[in-house]
Design a protein around this motif. Structure first.
Motif, short mmCIF file in Angstrom:
data_model
loop_
_atom_site.label_atom_id
_atom_site.label_comp_id
_atom_site.label_asym_id
_atom_site.label_seq_id
_atom_site.Cartn_x
_atom_site.Cartn_y
_atom_site.Cartn_z
N GLN A 140 0.80 -1.22 0.00
CA GLN A 140 0.00 0.00 0.00
C GLN A 140 0.84 1.28 0.00
O GLN A 140 0.49 2.25 -0.64
N SER A 141 1.91 1.32 0.76
CA SER A 141 2.73 2.53 0.81
C SER A 141 4.19 2.15 0.93
O SER A 141 4.53 1.00 1.19
N ALA A 142 5.06 3.14 0.79
CA ALA A 142 6.50 2.88 0.87
C ALA A 142 6.89 2.36 2.24
O ALA A 142 7.66 1.43 2.36
N ASP A 143 6.36 2.96 3.32
CA ASP A 143 6.68 2.51 4.67
C ASP A 143 6.14 1.10 4.91
O ASP A 143 6.78 0.29 5.57
N CYS A 144 4.97 0.85 4.43
CA CYS A 144 4.35 -0.47 4.64
C CYS A 144 4.95 -1.54 3.73
O CYS A 144 4.73 -2.72 3.95
N GLY A 145 5.71 -1.14 2.76
CA GLY A 145 6.35 -2.09 1.86
C GLY A 145 7.66 -2.63 2.40
O GLY A 145 8.29 -3.47 1.77
N ALA A 146 8.07 -2.15 3.57
CA ALA A 146 9.35 -2.58 4.14
C ALA A 146 9.39 -4.08 4.42
O ALA A 146 10.46 -4.70 4.42
N ILE A 147 8.25 -4.69 4.63
CA ILE A 147 8.19 -6.13 4.92
C ILE A 147 8.44 -6.96 3.68
O ILE A 147 8.72 -8.16 3.77
N GLN A 148 8.38 -6.32 2.50
CA GLN A 148 8.52 -7.07 1.25
C GLN A 148 9.82 -7.86 1.17
O GLN A 148 9.83 -9.00 0.70
N GLN A 149 10.94 -7.27 1.62
CA GLN A 149 12.22 -7.98 1.56
C GLN A 149 12.20 -9.20 2.47
O GLN A 149 12.71 -10.26 2.11
N THR A 150 11.60 -9.06 3.65
CA THR A 150 11.50 -10.19 4.59
C THR A 150 10.67 -11.31 3.96
O THR A 150 11.04 -12.48 4.02
N LEU A 151 9.56 -10.93 3.32
CA LEU A 151 8.71 -11.93 2.68
C LEU A 151 9.39 -12.58 1.48
O LEU A 151 9.24 -13.79 1.25
N LYS A 178 17.51 -20.22 9.72
CA LYS A 178 17.33 -18.99 8.94
C LYS A 178 15.84 -18.67 8.78
O LYS A 178 15.44 -17.51 8.88
N LEU A 179 15.03 -19.71 8.54
CA LEU A 179 13.60 -19.51 8.38
C LEU A 179 12.97 -19.02 9.69
O LEU A 179 12.11 -18.13 9.67
N GLN A 180 13.43 -19.54 10.80
CA GLN A 180 12.91 -19.10 12.10
C GLN A 180 13.32 -17.65 12.37
O GLN A 180 12.51 -16.85 12.83
N SER A 181 14.55 -17.31 12.07
CA SER A 181 15.02 -15.94 12.26
C SER A 181 14.22 -14.97 11.39
O SER A 181 13.82 -13.89 11.84
N ASN A 182 13.98 -15.37 10.15
CA ASN A 182 13.19 -14.57 9.24
C ASN A 182 11.77 -14.38 9.78
O ASN A 182 11.22 -13.29 9.74
N GLY A 183 11.19 -15.45 10.31
CA GLY A 183 9.84 -15.38 10.87
C GLY A 183 9.78 -14.46 12.09
O GLY A 183 8.82 -13.70 12.25
N ALA A 184 10.80 -14.52 12.93
CA ALA A 184 10.84 -13.64 14.11
C ALA A 184 10.88 -12.18 13.68
O ALA A 184 10.20 -11.32 14.25
N GLU A 185 11.67 -11.90 12.64
CA GLU A 185 11.75 -10.54 12.11
C GLU A 185 10.40 -10.10 11.55
O GLU A 185 9.95 -8.98 11.79
N GLY A 186 9.74 -11.01 10.82
CA GLY A 186 8.43 -10.70 10.24
C GLY A 186 7.37 -10.48 11.30
O GLY A 186 6.58 -9.53 11.20
N VAL A 187 7.34 -11.32 12.32
CA VAL A 187 6.36 -11.18 13.40
C VAL A 187 6.56 -9.84 14.11
O VAL A 187 5.60 -9.13 14.41
N ASP A 219 -6.10 -9.17 10.12
CA ASP A 219 -5.88 -10.07 11.27
C ASP A 219 -5.56 -11.48 10.80
O ASP A 219 -4.70 -12.14 11.38
N SER A 220 -6.23 -11.93 9.75
CA SER A 220 -6.02 -13.31 9.28
C SER A 220 -4.58 -13.51 8.81
O SER A 220 -3.98 -14.55 9.07
N PHE A 221 -4.00 -12.50 8.14
CA PHE A 221 -2.62 -12.62 7.69
C PHE A 221 -1.67 -12.62 8.88
O PHE A 221 -0.76 -13.46 8.96
N ALA A 222 -1.88 -11.69 9.82
CA ALA A 222 -1.01 -11.60 10.99
C ALA A 222 -1.05 -12.89 11.81
O ALA A 222 -0.01 -13.42 12.21
N GLU A 223 -2.25 -13.41 12.03
CA GLU A 223 -2.39 -14.65 12.80
C GLU A 223 -1.79 -15.84 12.06
O GLU A 223 -1.14 -16.70 12.65
N GLY A 224 -2.00 -15.89 10.75
CA GLY A 224 -1.44 -16.98 9.95
C GLY A 224 0.08 -16.95 9.93
O GLY A 224 0.73 -17.99 10.05
N PHE A 225 0.64 -15.75 9.83
CA PHE A 225 2.10 -15.63 9.83
C PHE A 225 2.66 -16.08 11.17
O PHE A 225 3.66 -16.80 11.23
N LYS A 226 2.02 -15.65 12.26
CA LYS A 226 2.48 -16.04 13.60
C LYS A 226 2.36 -17.55 13.79
O LYS A 226 3.26 -18.18 14.36
#
Length: 157
Positions: free
Chosen positions: A26-37, A68-77, A91-98
């Motif tokens: 949606q926005s530049a600030d909100c796109g910061a998670i893209q690299q993690t994903l 590495k996958l766990q570290s990435n997930g911790a960063e994403g969470v 909420d569904s995305f946040a809960e699913g990711f967690k």
């Protein structure tokens, strides 16, 4: 078991990554998670490839990958928790990711336990081989070996 877990997890995470990419653009600030994903998607692809390959990963390699996958997930969470409201993350995305992160953590724990046991057994085998001169434990036939002195019989043979 390991292969099935990796494949199942990879399928779930791939869906989350694709959904997350669209939801967070949606926005530049909100796109910061893209690299993690993106990194997460690459790690999942490696896990998928390993589960379908003829050459299987060693427990140590799988432990490193899931670390590495766990570290990435911790960063994403962490990022999702901090930016959920601002970026309107569903909420569904946040809960699913967690939930996926918790699942990865559990799998990593199991895999790394197996890797540690394998390393310990290899070290014990090397120590035994070094102590026994390559003949196994003890003597030539695996027993305690021969000791003492033996006299040759005297007289006519």
């Amino acid at each position: 078991m390991l292969t099935k877990s990796i494949a199942t997890l990879a399928a779930v995470l791939t869906g989350a990554v694709f959904f997350g990419g669209a939801a967070l653009a949606q926005s530049a600030d909100c796109g910061a998670i893209q690299q993690t994903l993106k990194t997460r998607q690459e790690l999942v692809a490696k896990a998928n490839a390993a589960s379908q390959s003829k050459k299987k990963m060693t427990p140590q390699e799988a432990c490193a990958l899931f670390g590495k996958l766990q570290s990435n997930g911790a960063e994403g969470v962490k990022w999702i928790t901090a930016n959920k409201e601002w970026c309107s993350i569903p909420d569904s995305f946040a809960e699913g990711f967690k939930a996926d992160h918790v699942k990865v953590s559990g799998i990593r724990t199991k895999i790394c336990t197996v890797a540690a046991q394998a390393s310990k057994m290899e070290a014990q085998a090397r120590a035994q081989a070094a102590a026994g001169g390559g003949q196994g434990p003890g003597g030539l036939l695996g027993g305690p070996g021969l000791s003492g002195s033996f006299k040759m019989p005297q007289g006519a043979l």
